[in-house]
Design an enzyme around this catalytic site. Structure first.
Site, short mmCIF file in Angstrom:
data_model
loop_
_atom_site.label_atom_id
_atom_site.label_comp_id
_atom_site.label_asym_id
_atom_site.label_seq_id
_atom_site.Cartn_x
_atom_site.Cartn_y
_atom_site.Cartn_z
N LYS A 1 0.54 0.00 6.46
CA LYS A 1 -0.69 -0.30 5.70
C LYS A 1 -0.31 -0.78 4.30
O LYS A 1 -0.88 -1.73 3.77
CB LYS A 1 -1.58 0.94 5.65
N HIS B 1 -0.71 5.19 -9.54
CA HIS B 1 -1.96 4.80 -8.92
C HIS B 1 -3.15 5.21 -9.79
O HIS B 1 -4.05 4.42 -10.04
CB HIS B 1 -2.05 5.45 -7.53
N ASP C 1 -6.73 -16.20 7.76
CA ASP C 1 -7.46 -15.19 8.51
C ASP C 1 -6.69 -13.88 8.49
O ASP C 1 -5.75 -13.68 9.27
CB ASP C 1 -7.64 -15.72 9.95
C1 MEV Z 1 -1.72 2.77 -0.38
O1 MEV Z 1 -2.65 1.75 -0.28
C2 MEV Z 1 -0.45 2.39 0.35
C3 MEV Z 1 0.61 3.50 0.44
O2 MEV Z 1 0.04 4.67 1.03
C4 MEV Z 1 1.69 2.96 1.33
C5 MEV Z 1 2.76 3.96 1.72
O3 MEV Z 1 2.47 5.16 1.76
O4 MEV Z 1 3.87 3.50 2.00
C6 MEV Z 1 1.14 3.88 -0.91
#
Ligand code: MEV
Length: 427
Positions: free
Chosen positions: A265, A378, A281
């Site tokens: 993700k 973050h 896309d």
């Molecule tokens: C957050 O959008 C993505 C992460 O969770 C990816 C990961 O844990 O490697 C920081």
């Protein structure tokens, strides 16, 4: 009042908005004004966006940013990204800068073949089907000639058509498996038009065609991106220890699907942002990438890492079906501009740039996770969202941003600090 409607698509935009407001908005005036606020004053531009889809009533903004200082195969790039998640572009920019002094990113396109399939049911003898297929194979390709003419002139088109017996998986199920080279276009419309022309020519009484459609699984449209440097250049302190932790994190994502999904993700944070910014896309790319992650029968990491002879190497191998012509790529003014920022790449170059964005994002995530954790960075980036949620004014934002440069950001801590500031200002 009715919450269902007939002929909605025929309503004018005004009528659509009013119908929504009457039926769904708690504050009609405010809801209508929010929708209208996001409409563009440039009528032609708004009309262009209106016509991308049906029932357009406004535009949905997400930030459009750029991550500079990427060096890819020795060439500098600033990578445009469209994404709402606070820390993604900051992470990409940091990682770009980091690797720019360590040889940059190296990439290679492995293959660019795409696939479409005609799925059909057939209850007769296989030998008869096979003979029929070979007797018409040339004609199947001929049936697409008006569609493939331009593509063939540029060196692309249909590569081959195979008959596949899938009756082992599903009774009576066969397919024509068609491979394509679509050059600089993603090729969805081209492939689907070819498939429909082929199935029209192929159909006969005892062949019941279920459907004809491209596949978003593109394991033969593959790109690799890589970074490497001496382990000692990877971290300021305890480089070997942290390099090993980094590699352990990648190995964990290879054996543990719960982790692999989150790991991938994070990769898609970078990939999708560039795919979207270039008018491609992102649903197709995401579907194809996640499917590729299961190619060994288990969902695994799309990246890999190793240390050999003191050299740390980190790489991604990912299928990417993207285009630099066709679709929205030249139609959406910002997508067009993104391609200009990327120095007008062809599809192969764009695949490489996008793979780099994914690798960079994964590098940032793993580096943070195996050292300080991600929340610090973050939440710093998220501070502005919290301040906006709390309706802080410019002055308050300035003071609190300064204050939280030295403190851990949590929603509560920010809310309390803002409350305190406001109380002090009143006294
Ligand atoms: C957050 O959008 C993505 C992460 O969770 C990816 C990961 O844990 O490697 C920081």
């Amino acid at each position: 009042m009715s919450k269902t409607v007939n002929g909605f698509s025929k309503f004018s935009k005004e009528e659509k908005i009013n119908w929504l407001a009457d039926n769904f908005f708690s504050n009609k005036k405010q809801g209508i004004s929010t929708l209208k606020q996001y409409l563009n004053n440039d009528e032609a531009l708004q009309q262009l966006h209106d016509e991308f889809i049906e029932n357009t009533i406004s535009n949905f903004y997400i930030p459009y940013a750029v991550a500079p200082n990427f060096i890819i195969n020795g060439k500098p790039y600033a990578i445009p990204m469209a994404i709402e998640e606070s820390s993604v572009v900051a992470a990409a920019s940091l990682v770009a800068k980091f690797w720019s002094t360590r040889g940059g990113f190296n990439t290679e396109v492995i293959s660019t073949t795409k696939t479409g399939q005609i799925h059909f049911m057939y209850q007769g003898e296989y030998e008869n089907l096979r003979d029929y297929f070979y007797s018409v194979k040339e004609d199947l390709i001929k049936a697409t000639e008006p569609i493939t003419k331009n593509m063939r002139n540029r060196g692309g088109g249909i590569l081959d058509i195979l008959l596949k017996d899938k009756t082992g998986d599903l009774p009576y199920y066969y397919q024509l498996h068609v491979s394509f080279e679509t050059l600089d276009s993603m090729g969805a419309n081209f492939i689907n038009s070819c498939l429909e022309a082929i199935s029209e020519r192929f159909r006969k009484d005892d062949i019941n065609i279920t459907m004809s459609i491209l596949s978003n699984y593109v394991p033969d449209c593959l790109v690799v991106a890589e970074v490497s440097c001496p382990v000692v250049d990877l971290y300021k302190e305890n480089a070997e220890y942290y390099a090993n932790k980094f590699i352990d994190a990648v190995h964990i994502a290879n054996v543990e699907p719960y982790r692999a999904v989150t790991h991938n993700k994070g990769i898609m944070n970078g990939i999708d942002a560039v795919v979207l910014a270039t008018g491609n896309d992102f649903r197709a790319v995401a579907a194809g990438a996640h499917a590729y992650a299961t190619r060994r029968g288990k969902y695994q990491s799309l990246t890999n890492a190793r240390v050999r002879d003191g050299i740390f190497t980190f790489w991604i191998e990912i299928p990417l079906a993207v285009g630099t012509v066709g679709g929205l790529t030249k139609l959406h003014p910002l997508a067009r501009l993104s391609l200009e920022i990327l120095q007008n790449p062809n599809a192969r170059e764009l695949m490489q740039i996008i793979a780099v964005a994914g690798l960079a994002q994964n590098f940032a995530a793993i580096r943070a996770l195996t050292t300080t954790g991600i929340q610090k960075g973050h939440m710093k980036m998220h501070l502005m969202n919290i301040l906006n949620q709390l309706e802080a004014n410019v002055h308050e934002k300035e003071i609190l941003t300064e204050m939280f440069s030295q403190r851990d950001v949590t929603h509560n801590a920010v809310a309390e600090a803002l409350h305190e500031l406001r109380t002090n200002q009143q006294n």
